[in-house]
Scaffold this motif. Sequence first.
Motif, PDB file in Angstrom:
ATOM      1  N   HIS A 126       0.925  -1.209  -0.054  1.00 53.39           N
ATOM      2  CA  HIS A 126       0.042   0.034   0.057  1.00 53.39           C
ATOM      3  C   HIS A 126       0.784   1.185   0.246  1.00 53.39           C
ATOM      4  CE1 HIS A 126      -3.386  -2.462   0.983  1.00 53.39           C
ATOM      5  NE2 HIS A 126      -2.486  -3.222   1.856  1.00 53.39           N
ATOM      6  N   GLU A 170       0.531   5.906   0.097  1.00 51.42           N
ATOM      7  CA  GLU A 170      -0.146   6.916   0.041  1.00 51.42           C
ATOM      8  C   GLU A 170       0.455   8.232  -0.866  1.00 51.42           C
ATOM      9  OE1 GLU A 170      -1.211   9.616   3.765  1.00 51.42           O
ATOM     10  OE2 GLU A 170      -1.842   7.930   3.905  1.00 51.42           O
ATOM     11  N   GLU A 171      -0.195   8.991  -1.408  1.00 47.42           N
ATOM     12  CA  GLU A 171       0.169  10.010  -2.490  1.00 47.42           C
ATOM     13  C   GLU A 171      -0.296  11.212  -1.724  1.00 47.42           C
ATOM     14  OE1 GLU A 171       0.824   8.860  -6.699  1.00 47.42           O
ATOM     15  OE2 GLU A 171      -1.439   8.276  -5.769  1.00 47.42           O
ATOM     16  N   GLU A 172       0.546  12.453  -1.935  1.00 43.84           N
ATOM     17  CA  GLU A 172       0.269  13.705  -1.422  1.00 43.84           C
ATOM     18  C   GLU A 172      -0.495  14.318  -2.413  1.00 43.84           C
ATOM     19  OE1 GLU A 172       3.632  16.602  -1.283  1.00 43.84           O
ATOM     20  OE2 GLU A 172       3.557  15.841   0.847  1.00 43.84           O
TER      21      GLU A 172
END
Length: 65
Positions: free
Chosen positions: A61, A63-65
Motif C-alpha cells: 500500500h 499514500e500519495e500527497e
Amino acid sequence: MAITEVWIDEDACTGCGLCEDTCPEVFEVNDVASVKEDADFNEFEDEIKEAAEECPNEAIHFEEE
C-alpha cells in the motif's frame, strides 16, 4: 503526485519476492516483505506503483500527497 508513505500488510504478504524483484531499492524480503527505512519514494515512484499492482495478495500500500 508524490508518494509519501509505503507499507506492507504483513498478514497478507507471502514473501514471494516480486516486490523486491521489481524495486529492490525500496523493498526487501526475508520471511515477509518490508520497506527499507532509507528508501527514496520519489525516485522510485513508478516501480512502487508497479510492485503494488503486481502483488498477488495486494499487500503493498502507498499514500500519495
